[in-house]
Design an enzyme around this catalytic site. Structure first.
Site, short mmCIF file in Angstrom:
data_model
loop_
_atom_site.label_atom_id
_atom_site.label_comp_id
_atom_site.label_asym_id
_atom_site.label_seq_id
_atom_site.Cartn_x
_atom_site.Cartn_y
_atom_site.Cartn_z
N SER A 26 49.42 8.40 24.88
CA SER A 26 50.77 7.91 24.69
C SER A 26 51.77 9.07 24.64
CB SER A 26 50.83 7.05 23.42
OG SER A 26 52.04 6.38 23.31
N ASP A 69 49.58 -3.39 29.17
CA ASP A 69 50.24 -2.52 28.19
C ASP A 69 51.64 -3.05 27.92
OD1 ASP A 69 51.60 -0.38 26.84
OD2 ASP A 69 50.12 1.02 27.64
N HIS A 91 48.21 -1.35 24.76
CA HIS A 91 48.59 0.05 24.57
C HIS A 91 47.70 0.77 23.57
CE1 HIS A 91 51.29 3.42 25.10
NE2 HIS A 91 51.33 3.58 23.79
#
Length: 294
Positions: free
Chosen positions: A147, A212, A241
């Site tokens: 991320s 996601d 995610h």
């Protein structure tokens, strides 16, 4: 113009767990730092490293006795090291690698305040520690960014020309592109991964969930397209995610990547076939990303 930058930073905020999910203490007998709640048999070494900005960041080195490589892991912006322990232990065992990870400035027991540039200073300090304390060479190192952690990961990867490999897990093209569908990089954007990945010489593995809800799949696909040395990507069908580690194909594909990197290495012997192992179970570590105003 400064207000524009402030507004972007406010929306693309860092969310360190409060309170921190762990603490560090000093062992009275050895004088070494100890990660609270982790027993000595887990084979972890704790460091407190000084950065260019004057902060002290906590880093943990999870040693494997027969490691093929070392993974330098940069986590998401809503987790700290205490939430990542179980994942690191499992990755170390499944992949036969050392794991070095760290908390950004202002996270966990690290001092200072989180910011884009502080994450760059943080990972630089950790890389220096790997070189000086463990003798890790670029060719023995794989950078892993989850991320927002893809920001410091690509910052380093674009500078280390003999790096063994890079893993981008639910990565972002840039901070602004997560919030708005901009077509060009603006001066006040942050974590400009879309520009930096063009300068990465090593093999790049991209892992992204097709569902996601935070960082659209298009981010991962575009990063993979821009990579000079592409490794087969993993698009996790139905993955979100923060849950990709719970899918069996996640660890299988990572193992395949590590095996491929070992074959590419001129200094290591051919890899041994690893046995199939169960997928990593869902744990509390997966607080990987949040967006919104504080």
């Amino acid at each position: 113009m400064g207000n524009v930058t402030s507004n972007v930073a406010a929306k693309f905020a860092f969310f360190p767990p409060d309170p921190a999910t762990y603490g560090i203490t000093k062992d009275d007998e050895t004088g070494k730092l100890v990660f609270a709640g982790v027993s000595p048999d887990k084979n972890v070494e704790v460091h407190q490293l000084s950065t260019k900005s004057g902060n002290k960041v906590v880093a943990t080195f999870w040693r494997h006795p027969f490691a093929r490589f070392t993974i330098l892991y940069s986590h998401g912006n809503a987790a700290d090291l205490g939430q990542m322990v179980e994942l690191f232990i499992e990755l170390r065992a499944h992949l036969r690698v050392n794991i070095m990870s760290y908390d950004y400035s202002g996270y966990g027991a690290s001092t200072g305040k989180p910011s884009e540039f502080n994450t760059y200073y943080d990972i630089e300090a950790v890389y220096t520690c790997l070189r000086s304390d463990y003798g890790i060479k670029q060719e023995e190192l794989i950078l892993y960014g989850q991320s927002v952690g893809s920001g410091p990961t690509l910052h380093m990867a674009s500078r280390l020309k003999r790096l063994r490999g890079v893993v981008l897990h639910s990565a972002i093209l840039s901070g602004l592109r997560v919030l708005y569908p901009v077509k060009m990089t603006l001066w006040f954007d942050i974590f400009k991964n879309i520009d930096k990945i063009r300068h990465v010489n090593s093999q790049v593995l991209v892992i992204h969930g097709t569902n996601d809800e935070i960082v659209d799949l298009s981010h991962g696909k575009r990063l993979w397209e821009l990579a000079k040395e592409k490794y087969d990507p993993l698009w996790v069908k139905g993955g979100g995610h923060c849950n990709l580690e719970t899918y069996p194909e996640y660890i299988k594909h990572l193992r395949k990547f590590i095996n491929a990197m070992e074959k590419l290495s001129l200094t290591n012997p051919p890899p041994k076939q690893l046995t199939n192992e169960p997928s990593i179970t869902e744990t509390k570590h997966n607080r990987c990303l949040r967006f919104g105003k504080k």
